[in-house]
Design a protein around this motif. Structure first.
Motif, PDB file in Angstrom:
ATOM      1  N   GLN A  69       3.135  -7.081   2.088  1.00 27.38           N
ATOM      2  CA  GLN A  69       2.056  -7.393   3.033  1.00 27.38           C
ATOM      3  C   GLN A  69       0.807  -6.574   2.728  1.00 27.38           C
ATOM      4  O   GLN A  69      -0.313  -7.085   2.812  1.00 27.38           O
ATOM      5  N   ALA A  70       1.000  -5.313   2.384  1.00 28.72           N
ATOM      6  CA  ALA A  70      -0.144  -4.458   2.054  1.00 28.72           C
ATOM      7  C   ALA A  70      -0.868  -4.968   0.811  1.00 28.72           C
ATOM      8  O   ALA A  70      -2.100  -4.962   0.750  1.00 28.72           O
ATOM      9  N   LEU A  71      -0.112  -5.430  -0.169  1.00 28.14           N
ATOM     10  CA  LEU A  71      -0.730  -5.970  -1.384  1.00 28.14           C
ATOM     11  C   LEU A  71      -1.543  -7.221  -1.066  1.00 28.14           C
ATOM     12  O   LEU A  71      -2.644  -7.407  -1.600  1.00 28.14           O
ATOM     13  N   VAL A  72      -1.036  -8.073  -0.198  1.00 25.66           N
ATOM     14  CA  VAL A  72      -1.806  -9.248   0.226  1.00 25.66           C
ATOM     15  C   VAL A  72      -3.094  -8.797   0.908  1.00 25.66           C
ATOM     16  O   VAL A  72      -4.183  -9.325   0.635  1.00 25.66           O
ATOM     17  N   ALA A  73      -2.995  -7.793   1.780  1.00 26.74           N
ATOM     18  CA  ALA A  73      -4.180  -7.280   2.472  1.00 26.74           C
ATOM     19  C   ALA A  73      -5.189  -6.698   1.480  1.00 26.74           C
ATOM     20  O   ALA A  73      -6.400  -6.867   1.649  1.00 26.74           O
ATOM     21  N   LEU A  74      -4.704  -6.030   0.426  1.00 27.76           N
ATOM     22  CA  LEU A  74      -5.623  -5.487  -0.587  1.00 27.76           C
ATOM     23  C   LEU A  74      -6.385  -6.604  -1.295  1.00 27.76           C
ATOM     24  O   LEU A  74      -7.551  -6.444  -1.647  1.00 27.76           O
ATOM     25  N   THR A  75      -5.734  -7.749  -1.502  1.00 31.79           N
ATOM     26  CA  THR A  75      -6.424  -8.868  -2.169  1.00 31.79           C
ATOM     27  C   THR A  75      -7.515  -9.457  -1.290  1.00 31.79           C
ATOM     28  O   THR A  75      -8.385 -10.168  -1.787  1.00 31.79           O
ATOM     29  N   GLN A  76      -7.478  -9.153  -0.006  1.00 26.71           N
ATOM     30  CA  GLN A  76      -8.459  -9.705   0.930  1.00 26.71           C
ATOM     31  C   GLN A  76      -9.607  -8.751   1.233  1.00 26.71           C
ATOM     32  O   GLN A  76     -10.503  -9.096   2.014  1.00 26.71           O
TER      33      GLN A  76
ATOM     34  N   ALA B  66     -15.560   3.951   2.869  1.00 26.78           N
ATOM     35  CA  ALA B  66     -15.378   2.581   3.358  1.00 26.78           C
ATOM     36  C   ALA B  66     -14.000   2.063   2.926  1.00 26.78           C
ATOM     37  O   ALA B  66     -13.310   1.391   3.704  1.00 26.78           O
ATOM     38  N   LEU B  67     -13.599   2.386   1.712  1.00 29.93           N
ATOM     39  CA  LEU B  67     -12.268   1.996   1.238  1.00 29.93           C
ATOM     40  C   LEU B  67     -11.190   2.708   2.047  1.00 29.93           C
ATOM     41  O   LEU B  67     -10.204   2.088   2.460  1.00 29.93           O
ATOM     42  N   LEU B  68     -11.364   3.986   2.293  1.00 28.49           N
ATOM     43  CA  LEU B  68     -10.407   4.737   3.111  1.00 28.49           C
ATOM     44  C   LEU B  68     -10.271   4.090   4.489  1.00 28.49           C
ATOM     45  O   LEU B  68      -9.154   3.893   4.979  1.00 28.49           O
ATOM     46  N   ASP B  69     -11.398   3.742   5.116  1.00 27.81           N
ATOM     47  CA  ASP B  69     -11.358   3.082   6.423  1.00 27.81           C
ATOM     48  C   ASP B  69     -10.577   1.767   6.337  1.00 27.81           C
ATOM     49  O   ASP B  69      -9.775   1.452   7.214  1.00 27.81           O
TER      50      ASP B  69
ATOM     51  N   ILE C 245      -5.491  -1.320   7.343  1.00 29.13           N
ATOM     52  CA  ILE C 245      -4.287  -2.031   6.883  1.00 29.13           C
ATOM     53  C   ILE C 245      -3.035  -1.315   7.404  1.00 29.13           C
ATOM     54  O   ILE C 245      -2.113  -1.955   7.928  1.00 29.13           O
ATOM     55  N   GLU C 246      -3.000   0.003   7.270  1.00 26.38           N
ATOM     56  CA  GLU C 246      -1.857   0.773   7.777  1.00 26.38           C
ATOM     57  C   GLU C 246      -1.639   0.508   9.265  1.00 26.38           C
ATOM     58  O   GLU C 246      -0.522   0.250   9.709  1.00 26.38           O
ATOM     59  N   ASN C 247      -2.726   0.591  10.036  1.00 26.75           N
ATOM     60  CA  ASN C 247      -2.628   0.412  11.490  1.00 26.75           C
ATOM     61  C   ASN C 247      -2.214  -1.011  11.854  1.00 26.75           C
ATOM     62  O   ASN C 247      -1.428  -1.210  12.777  1.00 26.75           O
ATOM     63  N   THR C 248      -2.724  -1.981  11.126  1.00 22.57           N
ATOM     64  CA  THR C 248      -2.366  -3.381  11.365  1.00 22.57           C
ATOM     65  C   THR C 248      -0.868  -3.597  11.164  1.00 22.57           C
ATOM     66  O   THR C 248      -0.247  -4.407  11.851  1.00 22.57           O
ATOM     67  N   GLN C 249      -0.297  -2.858  10.225  1.00 22.35           N
ATOM     68  CA  GLN C 249       1.139  -2.979   9.937  1.00 22.35           C
ATOM     69  C   GLN C 249       1.981  -1.997  10.750  1.00 22.35           C
ATOM     70  O   GLN C 249       3.146  -1.747  10.429  1.00 22.35           O
ATOM     71  N   GLY C 250       1.392  -1.424  11.802  1.00 25.28           N
ATOM     72  CA  GLY C 250       2.158  -0.624  12.742  1.00 25.28           C
ATOM     73  C   GLY C 250       2.350   0.829  12.367  1.00 25.28           C
ATOM     74  O   GLY C 250       3.287   1.466  12.854  1.00 25.28           O
ATOM     75  N   ARG C 251       1.460   1.388  11.558  1.00 21.55           N
ATOM     76  CA  ARG C 251       1.602   2.783  11.139  1.00 21.55           C
ATOM     77  C   ARG C 251       1.522   3.718  12.332  1.00 21.55           C
ATOM     78  O   ARG C 251       0.600   3.657  13.131  1.00 21.55           O
TER      79      ARG C 251
ATOM     80  N   ARG D  91       7.565   6.371   7.862  1.00 22.44           N
ATOM     81  CA  ARG D  91       6.375   5.585   8.167  1.00 22.44           C
ATOM     82  C   ARG D  91       6.565   4.143   7.744  1.00 22.44           C
ATOM     83  O   ARG D  91       7.286   3.853   6.790  1.00 22.44           O
ATOM     84  N   THR D  92       5.899   3.290   8.486  1.00 21.51           N
ATOM     85  CA  THR D  92       5.919   1.866   8.167  1.00 21.51           C
ATOM     86  C   THR D  92       5.154   1.626   6.877  1.00 21.51           C
ATOM     87  O   THR D  92       5.591   0.871   6.019  1.00 21.51           O
ATOM     88  N   LEU D  93       3.992   2.281   6.749  1.00 21.56           N
ATOM     89  CA  LEU D  93       3.159   2.090   5.566  1.00 21.56           C
ATOM     90  C   LEU D  93       2.262   3.295   5.362  1.00 21.56           C
ATOM     91  O   LEU D  93       1.679   3.810   6.314  1.00 21.56           O
TER      92      LEU D  93
END
Length: 160
Positions: free
Chosen positions: A21-28, A69-72, A77-83, A92-94
């Protein structure tokens, strides 16, 4: 475009799916292209040992996003996936960490580049070497030399 290497890790809530899921988010991400992803590796926890093993990988991203901006974006992404951060080096979830941002050396309250402890982590160096064997770190150290220190790693490849 800047070349950025990002470490991915998870040991909760179906870790392989979390990384996918994180990889998909990185592509976006805006103004960014995911250009390489290592195999997924199973590794023992760095911190407390009373937690599940981790699944780790490293991704290469070409981006126009500035470092903070990348860190944010990665934290989003981490928070979206429940970190949730329960304890230092705990489960940790992610977890998404910027390892290298081109040749940039940066020390700020929010971000240290290169990643402060990447050279000591087999779950970072081995997958990074897999996708960027010719890489030279900003301090001039060759990734080949770092990878040699972890030639006898005990990690298991889960997914290529």
């Amino acid at each position: 475009m800047k070349t950025v290497y990002i470490a991915l890790g998870s040991n909760l809530n179906t870790p392989i799916e979390q990384l996918n899921q994180a990889l998909v988010a990185l592509t976006q991400l805006p103004d960014s292209t995911l250009s390489a992803v290592s195999s997924f590796y199973q590794s023992r926890p760095l911190g407390p040992q009373d937690q599940p093993d981790y699944v780790n990988a490293v991704a290469c991203l070409q981006t126009e996003l500035a470092p903070l901006a990348l860190l944010d974006a990665l934290q989003h992404i981490e928070n979206t996936q429940g970190r949730v951060r329960l304890r230092r080096w705990g489960e940790r979830t992610l977890d998404l960490d910027i390892l290298l941002y081109d040749e940039l050396i940066l020390q700020s309250e929010r971000l240290t580049l290169p990643h402060y402890d990447m050279k000591n982590r087999e779950f970072v160096i081995v997958p990074l070497y897999e996708i960027a064997p010719q890489l030279v770190l900003p301090d001039g150290e060759k990734l080949t030399d770092l990878a040699a220190r972890f030639a006898d790693h005990q990690m298991k490849i889960l997914k290529k």
